[in-house]
Design an enzyme around this catalytic site. Structure first.
Site, PDB file in Angstrom:
ATOM      1  N   ILE A 224       0.967  -1.125   0.063  1.00  0.00           N
ATOM      2  CA  ILE A 224       0.017  -0.033   0.006  1.00  0.00           C
ATOM      3  C   ILE A 224       0.879   1.402  -0.053  1.00  0.00           C
ATOM      4  O   ILE A 224       0.553   2.217  -0.754  1.00  0.00           O
ATOM      5  CB  ILE A 224      -0.834  -0.218   1.167  1.00  0.00           C
ATOM      6  CG1 ILE A 224      -2.021  -1.312   0.948  1.00  0.00           C
ATOM      7  CG2 ILE A 224      -1.608   1.209   1.460  1.00  0.00           C
ATOM      8  CD1 ILE A 224      -2.834  -1.361   2.504  1.00  0.00           C
ATOM      9  N   VAL A 267      11.045   3.364  11.856  1.00  0.00           N
ATOM     10  CA  VAL A 267      10.163   4.042  12.390  1.00  0.00           C
ATOM     11  C   VAL A 267      10.123   4.141  13.947  1.00  0.00           C
ATOM     12  O   VAL A 267       9.835   5.149  14.795  1.00  0.00           O
ATOM     13  CB  VAL A 267       8.802   4.311  11.660  1.00  0.00           C
ATOM     14  CG1 VAL A 267       8.446   4.771  10.544  1.00  0.00           C
ATOM     15  CG2 VAL A 267       8.043   3.242  11.846  1.00  0.00           C
ATOM     16  N   ASN A 293       1.867   5.130   7.216  1.00  0.00           N
ATOM     17  CA  ASN A 293       1.708   3.915   6.711  1.00  0.00           C
ATOM     18  C   ASN A 293       2.431   2.574   7.379  1.00  0.00           C
ATOM     19  O   ASN A 293       1.720   1.546   7.201  1.00  0.00           O
ATOM     20  CB  ASN A 293       1.704   3.976   5.169  1.00  0.00           C
ATOM     21  CG  ASN A 293       1.701   2.463   4.711  1.00  0.00           C
ATOM     22  OD1 ASN A 293       0.437   2.027   4.318  1.00  0.00           O
ATOM     23  ND2 ASN A 293       2.806   2.038   3.998  1.00  0.00           N
ATOM     24  N   TYR A 358      -2.830  -6.246  17.077  1.00  0.00           N
ATOM     25  CA  TYR A 358      -2.935  -5.366  15.993  1.00  0.00           C
ATOM     26  C   TYR A 358      -4.397  -4.396  15.854  1.00  0.00           C
ATOM     27  O   TYR A 358      -4.362  -3.404  15.578  1.00  0.00           O
ATOM     28  CB  TYR A 358      -3.040  -6.158  14.759  1.00  0.00           C
ATOM     29  CG  TYR A 358      -3.291  -5.836  13.146  1.00  0.00           C
ATOM     30  CD1 TYR A 358      -2.107  -5.056  12.697  1.00  0.00           C
ATOM     31  CD2 TYR A 358      -4.553  -5.758  12.441  1.00  0.00           C
ATOM     32  CE1 TYR A 358      -2.133  -4.573  11.368  1.00  0.00           C
ATOM     33  CE2 TYR A 358      -4.535  -5.167  11.261  1.00  0.00           C
ATOM     34  CZ  TYR A 358      -3.469  -4.541  10.743  1.00  0.00           C
ATOM     35  OH  TYR A 358      -3.433  -3.801   9.626  1.00  0.00           O
TER      36      TYR A 358
HETATM   37  P1  NAD Z   1       3.299  -4.646   3.715  1.00  0.00           P
HETATM   38  O1  NAD Z   1       3.716  -5.709   4.795  1.00  0.00           O
HETATM   39  O2  NAD Z   1       3.204  -5.072   2.383  1.00  0.00           O
HETATM   40  O3  NAD Z   1       4.181  -3.281   3.848  1.00  0.00           O
HETATM   41  C1  NAD Z   1       4.355  -2.688   5.140  1.00  0.00           C
HETATM   42  C2  NAD Z   1       5.698  -2.004   4.736  1.00  0.00           C
HETATM   43  O4  NAD Z   1       6.056  -1.145   6.149  1.00  0.00           O
HETATM   44  C3  NAD Z   1       7.067  -2.880   4.446  1.00  0.00           C
HETATM   45  O5  NAD Z   1       7.712  -2.329   3.419  1.00  0.00           O
HETATM   46  C4  NAD Z   1       7.775  -2.927   5.674  1.00  0.00           C
HETATM   47  O6  NAD Z   1       9.120  -3.009   5.280  1.00  0.00           O
HETATM   48  C5  NAD Z   1       7.509  -1.453   6.506  1.00  0.00           C
HETATM   49  N1  NAD Z   1       7.926  -1.383   7.743  1.00  0.00           N
HETATM   50  C6  NAD Z   1       7.444  -2.427   8.641  1.00  0.00           C
HETATM   51  N2  NAD Z   1       8.116  -1.849   9.701  1.00  0.00           N
HETATM   52  C7  NAD Z   1       8.609  -0.684   9.724  1.00  0.00           C
HETATM   53  C8  NAD Z   1       9.625  -0.055  10.529  1.00  0.00           C
HETATM   54  N3  NAD Z   1       9.744  -0.356  11.631  1.00  0.00           N
HETATM   55  N4  NAD Z   1       9.856   1.374   9.854  1.00  0.00           N
HETATM   56  C9  NAD Z   1       9.721   1.387   8.545  1.00  0.00           C
HETATM   57  N5  NAD Z   1       8.979   0.502   7.876  1.00  0.00           N
HETATM   58  C10 NAD Z   1       8.683  -0.461   8.329  1.00  0.00           C
HETATM   59  O7  NAD Z   1       1.979  -4.007   4.321  1.00  0.00           O
HETATM   60  P2  NAD Z   1       0.679  -3.322   3.442  1.00  0.00           P
HETATM   61  O8  NAD Z   1      -0.475  -4.445   3.126  1.00  0.00           O
HETATM   62  O9  NAD Z   1       1.085  -2.678   2.439  1.00  0.00           O
HETATM   63  O10 NAD Z   1       0.042  -2.472   4.682  1.00  0.00           O
HETATM   64  C11 NAD Z   1       0.388  -1.029   4.798  1.00  0.00           C
HETATM   65  C12 NAD Z   1      -0.633  -0.336   5.850  1.00  0.00           C
HETATM   66  O11 NAD Z   1      -1.899  -0.777   5.600  1.00  0.00           O
HETATM   67  C13 NAD Z   1      -0.031  -0.922   7.382  1.00  0.00           C
HETATM   68  O12 NAD Z   1      -0.216  -0.259   8.342  1.00  0.00           O
HETATM   69  C14 NAD Z   1      -1.313  -2.334   7.477  1.00  0.00           C
HETATM   70  O13 NAD Z   1      -1.608  -2.387   8.870  1.00  0.00           O
HETATM   71  C15 NAD Z   1      -2.409  -1.210   6.812  1.00  0.00           C
HETATM   72  N6  NAD Z   1      -3.754  -2.275   6.393  1.00  0.00           N
HETATM   73  C16 NAD Z   1      -3.302  -3.331   5.411  1.00  0.00           C
HETATM   74  C17 NAD Z   1      -4.438  -3.931   4.872  1.00  0.00           C
HETATM   75  C18 NAD Z   1      -4.270  -4.940   3.878  1.00  0.00           C
HETATM   76  O14 NAD Z   1      -5.494  -5.809   3.451  1.00  0.00           O
HETATM   77  N7  NAD Z   1      -3.189  -5.324   3.287  1.00  0.00           N
HETATM   78  C19 NAD Z   1      -5.618  -3.939   5.437  1.00  0.00           C
HETATM   79  C20 NAD Z   1      -5.959  -3.005   6.518  1.00  0.00           C
HETATM   80  C21 NAD Z   1      -4.623  -2.201   7.104  1.00  0.00           C
END
Ligand code: NAD
Length: 452
Positions: A224, A267, A293, A358
């Site tokens: 995302i 972060v 994000n 979560y």
């Molecule tokens: P993802 O795991 O594909 O990407 C998350 C990114 O965050 C990764 O690149 C990771 O390296 C980075 N990250 C993790 N820890 C970190 C840190 N300490 N410092 C810096 N970067 C860090 O996840 P996604 O599906 O793209 O999700 C993005 C956001 O959307 C998240 O907050 C997730 O909780 C939220 N979300 C996703 C969904 C879904 O269906 N995919 C649904 C609801 C919420």
């Protein structure tokens, strides 16, 4: 812009000749193809019917300059199907007048184009002193959410509550209307958005609403976050993409793609905020937009949860976004006119089995929006959150097949969302034209049945 390739084999199958035949015979769900935003293409698949007797009809006509607006659609005279319908319900001040919703919408429901948009406009109930009007306006929410569940072919319905003292032109409503009346809100359904009485001038170009802005997106190496970076750049911002140092190459690739800057950053590090503040002050004299994000999951039933999983999720999802914004404020690195956008989840609204850690943090993110709304408003900065539902990413591809398919289908649009759907909502919140939009949590979930 390329969406993540859909891994929804069911949707592909039912769109094929034999699959469609079989699905019709068996009464299986047939997910519609959603009409998404494309630069240069009309925002909707047909004209927009504008009606109602409230204070907003005339200003809305002005705000929607460039749209094909029609004032009636009676008797099938309009051969074209409606791309949208906007009903100004602010004139409804009593329960008896609610029948106006039925009278307006009922005849239109059979003449909607693919991915049509219904928008109801109301007055923010908690700001109304007259009890009858307050109750009538509060009722709009149940109407909108219910009609959204009855719509087919990718059509959606939303409610926008406008501050009772919004200035005559209601300029603060423009960005919200244009977001909702376009493919940018393809996977947003059954939502309620509140617009304040703040003025918000239209951008010089609605296709570049972030022109000249500096934005930071955390967790932007993939999923995302990477798409948010692409959309903010498409909309005119210079984007700094941040992710953990181990994401190195993927992060550089995103930075190159968006002609932005890569910032390796954990972060959760003690000095994360200071590092960001120094970076943006030295290079850009400050930051306009921050998108928190970065997020992780460490799922376990609570009975089997260990403290490590709990603490890791709390550190990334909840503590980091607060600390980052606090540091930027302390260092005076977040400019007035800016925006904070946080990423929550429907798990933070409905709760989710195996995700107590979560769900806690994602509900906490909604708390951040509530708690920081006034603090940031004093500096001319907005704060809002997106709460994604089932989005097609690496995170959801890891869910076991049966649960994954159920997650996809259990919403009004009968499919998972794309990363672009979350990114479009983030960009809408981030824009200066959304200066009157603060304190909102918008779900990007196709009106998921979870936590509805
Ligand atoms: P993802 O795991 O594909 O990407 C998350 C990114 O965050 C990764 O690149 C990771 O390296 C980075 N990250 C993790 N820890 C970190 C840190 N300490 N410092 C810096 N970067 C860090 O996840 P996604 O599906 O793209 O999700 C993005 C956001 O959307 C998240 O907050 C997730 O909780 C939220 N979300 C996703 C969904 C879904 O269906 N995919 C649904 C609801 C919420």
């Amino acid at each position: 812009m390329a969406d993540a390739p859909s891994t929804d084999f069911y949707a592909s199958f039912v769109k094929s000749g034999p699959g469609s035949f079989l699905a019709s015979r068996l009464g299986l769900p047939q997910p519609p193809t959603l009409r998404r935003y494309q630069a240069g293409k009309p925002p909707l698949a047909g004209p927009v019917l504008l009606s109602g007797t409230g204070r907003l009809v005339e200003p809305v006509r002005e705000l929607l300059a460039g749209y094909d607006l029609v004032v009636n659609n009676a008797g099938g005279k309009n051969a074209e199907k409606l791309g949208g319908a906007v009903f100004d319900a602010t004139g409804i001040t009593s329960i008896d007048q609610l029948v106006g919703l039925f009278e307006f919408f009922s005849p239109q429901l059979r003449s909607l184009a693919n991915s049509a948009r219904l928008v109801v406009l109301g007055t923010t109930p908690e700001l109304i002193s007259d009890p009858a009007e307050h109750i009538a306006q509060r009722s709009l929410e149940g109407f909108t959410r219910s009609v959204a569940k009855e719509l087919r072919n990718g059509a959606t319905a939303q409610l926008v509550y406008v501050h009772p003292e919004a200035p005559t032109g209601v300029s603060g409503l423009g960005s919200t209307l244009r977001f909702l009346l376009s493919g940018k809100s393809a996977y947003v359904d059954g939502q309620v958005i509140r617009v304040s009485d703040k003025e918000a001038p239209a951008p010089a170009d609605w296709d570049k609403p972030l022109a000249g802005k500096i934005a930071l997106v955390t967790g932007a190496a993939r999923g995302i976050g990477a798409t948010i970076a692409e959309v903010l750049a498409r909309d005119g911002a210079h984007v700094i993409v941040a992710d953990i140092p181990a994401a190195g190459e993927a992060l550089s690739a995103v930075a190159n793609k968006v002609s932005g800057t890569a910032l390796p950053l954990d972060v959760t590090a003690d000095d994360a905020g200071r590092k960001v503040a120094e970076h943006v002050k030295a290079r850009y004299n400050g930051l306009d937009i921050i998108v928190n994000n970065a997020g992780i999951t460490r799922d376990k039933l609570l009975a089997n949860m260990d403290e490590g999983r709990w603490n890791a999720v709390v550190a990334v999802n909840l503590k980091a976004p607060i600390r980052l914004v606090d540091s930027l404020l302390e260092e005076d690195a977040l400019r007035s006119g800016g925006a904070v956008v946080d990423v929550s989840s429907i798990a933070g609204i409905a709760g989710n089995r195996g995700q107590t850690n979560y769900g806690t943090t994602k509900a906490g993110v909604i708390g951040i929006v509530d708690a920081y709304k006034s603090i940031l408003a004093a500096k001319g900065i907005t704060i809002n959150a997106v709460a994604p539902g089932f989005i097609e990413t690496a995170m959801t591809a890891a869910i076991p097949l049966a649960t994954r398919q159920a997650g996809r289908l259990m919403n009004s649009l009968q499919q998972g969302g794309q990363t672009i759907d979350v990114a479009e909502t983030v960009s809408y919140f981030a824009a200066p034209s959304s200066a009157a939009v603060t304190g909102n949590v918008v779900r990007v979930c196709g009106q998921s049945l979870l936590g509805a």
